[in-house]
Design an enzyme around this catalytic site. Sequence first.
Site, PDB file in Angstrom:
ATOM      1  N   ASP A 132     -22.476 -11.322  40.342  1.00 28.21           N
ATOM      2  CA  ASP A 132     -21.725 -10.161  39.893  1.00 28.21           C
ATOM      3  C   ASP A 132     -22.625  -9.013  40.349  1.00 28.21           C
ATOM      4  O   ASP A 132     -23.659  -8.726  39.747  1.00 28.21           O
ATOM      5  CB  ASP A 132     -21.556 -10.187  38.370  1.00 28.21           C
ATOM      6  CG  ASP A 132     -20.905  -8.920  37.847  1.00 28.21           C
ATOM      7  OD1 ASP A 132     -20.869  -7.914  38.590  1.00 28.21           O
ATOM      8  OD2 ASP A 132     -20.449  -8.920  36.695  1.00 28.21           O
ATOM      9  N   HIS A 134     -12.964  -3.210  21.981  1.00 25.28           N
ATOM     10  CA  HIS A 134     -13.735  -1.966  21.875  1.00 25.28           C
ATOM     11  C   HIS A 134     -13.065  -0.774  22.535  1.00 25.28           C
ATOM     12  O   HIS A 134     -13.299   0.356  22.135  1.00 25.28           O
ATOM     13  CB  HIS A 134     -15.150  -2.169  22.440  1.00 25.28           C
ATOM     14  CG  HIS A 134     -15.178  -2.559  23.884  1.00 25.28           C
ATOM     15  ND1 HIS A 134     -14.788  -3.803  24.317  1.00 25.28           N
ATOM     16  CD2 HIS A 134     -15.508  -1.858  24.987  1.00 25.28           C
ATOM     17  CE1 HIS A 134     -14.903  -3.843  25.635  1.00 25.28           C
ATOM     18  NE2 HIS A 134     -15.335  -2.682  26.056  1.00 25.28           N
ATOM     19  N   LYS A 142     -20.218   1.394  40.762  1.00 26.45           N
ATOM     20  CA  LYS A 142     -21.608   1.572  40.326  1.00 26.45           C
ATOM     21  C   LYS A 142     -22.486   1.887  41.543  1.00 26.45           C
ATOM     22  O   LYS A 142     -22.528   3.016  41.978  1.00 26.45           O
ATOM     23  CB  LYS A 142     -22.099   0.309  39.610  1.00 26.45           C
ATOM     24  CG  LYS A 142     -21.563   0.162  38.189  1.00 26.45           C
ATOM     25  CD  LYS A 142     -20.233  -0.490  38.140  1.00 26.45           C
ATOM     26  CE  LYS A 142     -19.801  -0.810  36.727  1.00 26.45           C
ATOM     27  NZ  LYS A 142     -18.415  -1.286  36.708  1.00 26.45           N
ATOM     28  N   PHE A 183     -20.916  -9.917  31.859  1.00 28.62           N
ATOM     29  CA  PHE A 183     -20.330  -8.653  31.415  1.00 28.62           C
ATOM     30  C   PHE A 183     -19.004  -8.947  30.697  1.00 28.62           C
ATOM     31  O   PHE A 183     -18.407  -9.993  30.901  1.00 28.62           O
ATOM     32  CB  PHE A 183     -20.108  -7.721  32.616  1.00 28.62           C
ATOM     33  CG  PHE A 183     -19.595  -6.380  32.194  1.00 28.62           C
ATOM     34  CD1 PHE A 183     -20.379  -5.540  31.421  1.00 28.62           C
ATOM     35  CD2 PHE A 183     -18.314  -5.962  32.524  1.00 28.62           C
ATOM     36  CE1 PHE A 183     -19.896  -4.306  30.989  1.00 28.62           C
ATOM     37  CE2 PHE A 183     -17.831  -4.724  32.109  1.00 28.62           C
ATOM     38  CZ  PHE A 183     -18.621  -3.901  31.335  1.00 28.62           C
ATOM     39  N   ASP A 184     -18.545  -8.004  29.857  1.00 28.39           N
ATOM     40  CA  ASP A 184     -17.375  -8.310  29.015  1.00 28.39           C
ATOM     41  C   ASP A 184     -16.094  -8.602  29.797  1.00 28.39           C
ATOM     42  O   ASP A 184     -15.314  -9.458  29.408  1.00 28.39           O
ATOM     43  CB  ASP A 184     -17.148  -7.239  27.941  1.00 28.39           C
ATOM     44  CG  ASP A 184     -16.912  -5.863  28.505  1.00 28.39           C
ATOM     45  OD1 ASP A 184     -17.341  -5.616  29.635  1.00 28.39           O
ATOM     46  OD2 ASP A 184     -16.312  -5.018  27.808  1.00 28.39           O
ATOM     47  N   ALA A 212     -22.429  -5.686  40.822  1.00 31.25           N
ATOM     48  CA  ALA A 212     -22.181  -4.263  40.540  1.00 31.25           C
ATOM     49  C   ALA A 212     -23.405  -3.377  40.766  1.00 31.25           C
ATOM     50  O   ALA A 212     -23.298  -2.278  41.296  1.00 31.25           O
ATOM     51  CB  ALA A 212     -21.667  -4.099  39.113  1.00 31.25           C
ATOM     52  N   TYR A 220      -1.066   0.395  56.616  1.00 36.50           N
ATOM     53  CA  TYR A 220      -0.887  -0.723  55.673  1.00 36.50           C
ATOM     54  C   TYR A 220      -1.686  -1.939  56.148  1.00 36.50           C
ATOM     55  O   TYR A 220      -2.373  -2.583  55.367  1.00 36.50           O
ATOM     56  CB  TYR A 220       0.600  -1.082  55.562  1.00 36.50           C
ATOM     57  CG  TYR A 220       0.880  -2.088  54.456  1.00 36.50           C
ATOM     58  CD1 TYR A 220       1.317  -1.660  53.203  1.00 36.50           C
ATOM     59  CD2 TYR A 220       0.709  -3.452  54.662  1.00 36.50           C
ATOM     60  CE1 TYR A 220       1.553  -2.562  52.180  1.00 36.50           C
ATOM     61  CE2 TYR A 220       0.941  -4.361  53.642  1.00 36.50           C
ATOM     62  CZ  TYR A 220       1.365  -3.917  52.411  1.00 36.50           C
ATOM     63  OH  TYR A 220       1.601  -4.815  51.403  1.00 36.50           O
TER      64      TYR A 220
HETATM   65  N1  F0G Z   1     -19.587  -6.507  36.124  1.00 33.33           N
HETATM   66  C1  F0G Z   1     -20.501  -5.680  35.569  1.00 33.33           C
HETATM   67  C2  F0G Z   1     -21.917  -6.085  35.490  1.00 33.33           C
HETATM   68  C3  F0G Z   1     -20.083  -4.448  35.069  1.00 33.33           C
HETATM   69  O1  F0G Z   1     -20.982  -3.652  34.515  1.00 33.33           O
HETATM   70  C4  F0G Z   1     -18.708  -4.089  35.177  1.00 33.33           C
HETATM   71  C5  F0G Z   1     -18.243  -2.823  34.657  1.00 33.33           C
HETATM   72  C6  F0G Z   1     -17.814  -4.977  35.779  1.00 33.33           C
HETATM   73  C7  F0G Z   1     -18.302  -6.186  36.236  1.00 33.33           C
HETATM   74  C8  F0G Z   1     -16.358  -4.673  35.921  1.00 33.33           C
HETATM   75  O2  F0G Z   1     -16.150  -3.747  36.924  1.00 33.33           O
HETATM   76  O3  F0G Z   1     -15.182  -1.750  35.749  1.00 33.33           O
HETATM   77  O4  F0G Z   1     -15.018  -2.020  38.219  1.00 33.33           O
HETATM   78  O5  F0G Z   1     -13.688  -3.448  36.729  1.00 33.33           O
HETATM   79  N2  F0G Z   1     -18.918  -2.088  33.924  1.00 33.33           N
HETATM   80  C9  F0G Z   1     -18.586  -0.764  33.454  1.00 33.33           C
HETATM   81  C10 F0G Z   1     -19.654  -0.315  32.512  1.00 33.33           C
HETATM   82  C11 F0G Z   1     -17.213  -0.608  32.921  1.00 33.33           C
HETATM   83  O6  F0G Z   1     -19.446   0.717  31.861  1.00 33.33           O
HETATM   84  O7  F0G Z   1     -20.712  -0.942  32.424  1.00 33.33           O
HETATM   85  P1  F0G Z   1     -14.940  -2.691  36.894  1.00 33.33           P
END
Ligand code: F0G
Length: 458
Positions: A215, A450, A258, A124-125, A217, A72
């Site tokens: 960000d 979506h 990613k 990103f969304d 990813a 833990y």
């Molecule tokens: N930032 C970017 C640029 C992303 O593409 C994503 C997720 C996230 C943040 C959020 O990360 O999914 O680990 O919580 N993108 C995925 C996609 C879902 O299909 O492009 P997460």
Amino acid sequence: MELPYAEPYKIKVVESIRKSTRREREDWIKKAGYNLFRLPSEQVFIDLLTDSGTGAMSDNQWAEIMRGDESYAGSKSYFKLHEVIKDLLGMPYFLPTHQGRAAENVLFSALIKKDDIVPGNSHFDTTKGHIEFRNASAFDCTIDEAFDTTGIHPFKGNIDLQKLEEVFKKYPEEKIPLCIITVTCNTSGGQPVSMKNIKEVSALCKKYGIKLIFDAARFAENAYFIKTREKGYENKSIGEIVKQMFSYVDGATMSSKKDAIVNIGGFIALRDEELFNKASVYNIMFEGYLTYGGMAGRDMAALAEGLIEGTDFQYLESRIGQVEYLGKKLKEFNIPIQEPIGGHAVFVDAKRFMLNLPREHFQAQTLAVELYKEGGVRGVEIGTLLADRDPITRKNRYPDLELLRLAIPRRVYTNNHMDYVATCLANIYERRGELKTGYKIVKEAPIMRHFTVELEKV
Ligand code: F0G
């Protein structure tokens, strides 16, 4: 003779996938409310819904799963991951989280308050969702070139410095808690940001006293594009480029699903101890104790290894090469795609594809449904459905780009799969003139609709 290209890995484990009939697929997609997120995966032949969490882990990553320490507090795997993050990104502080949006939730809880402004390239969304959820606003300062899918620009993820400075001048410093650069920029098509732009944005942020956060990813794919497209970086290693990229920012949120090639996980990396301490409180509250924060020890161990493998040049060359392979096939069929081809996905320009379909009928979503019906291929709409409604007027927001994203999981499919996908789209392209009606919404959530939206044929 010059030797042809071949992947720098061989396959040890395979998973069967099943072909279906068009009749079955028409029935299944109708039952799913014409929303591809609602399909069980067994009903999909080739799944290009996302490159997130869908990659194939290596033998060494699976070995790390066995080595994971599930303590833990003070897990060995945590320390291992911390060493890799420090070494690779040059960031002294880090917090593990269960995925990228969790990292956003924790960091934004420490930084963003009501009525704040968060500029950046296209957010990103989930990032935008976490900003708007706090009654703050996300401002898109991406360069205009990004919104013309036909124009060639090597770094369409770049921020327009003039647009950004206007935001900095218009709002007081205390209203702008951070600026975000998404590398690569998913929303504008998996497009990279140049080192020059990162450096200039960083200087501008420093001038106005604003924090700059990645960000991150797809930071490794971004580094690959810097190496292969930006002058002066061709002889630098991916590791050196990554270090330099991160030297210009105050921290990062990371979706490890990613570029770190794991099935779940994320983290926050920070330079400043005070912000780390503040974010730590939210991490414990929302994610878990500081040395696991929403991740199993084994997952942290696999992530540490994945970060190393994901920043290997040979791996990146094969990964981005496959995305390019699919893009080039589509171009041979004259299918309109965003150019240059992105790092993790090929984006089909549905506005240019759907000649006779009005925008209100959701062009990219209609194309996504057609592709599924044609060959059981699942892509995803990056367009009006994803853009949600305006939080104030509640009207549909029509984004500049209406795209069908074909995101390619890492180390999962062969180029035969890519040929299959390209042929499915070519068949639809041939009969595109007949596609005159699309879909309408019958049920939707107030935010990030979506994922769950239900549609009906117009
Ligand atoms: N930032 C970017 C640029 C992303 O593409 C994503 C997720 C996230 C943040 C959020 O990360 O999914 O680990 O919580 N993108 C995925 C996609 C879902 O299909 O492009 P997460």
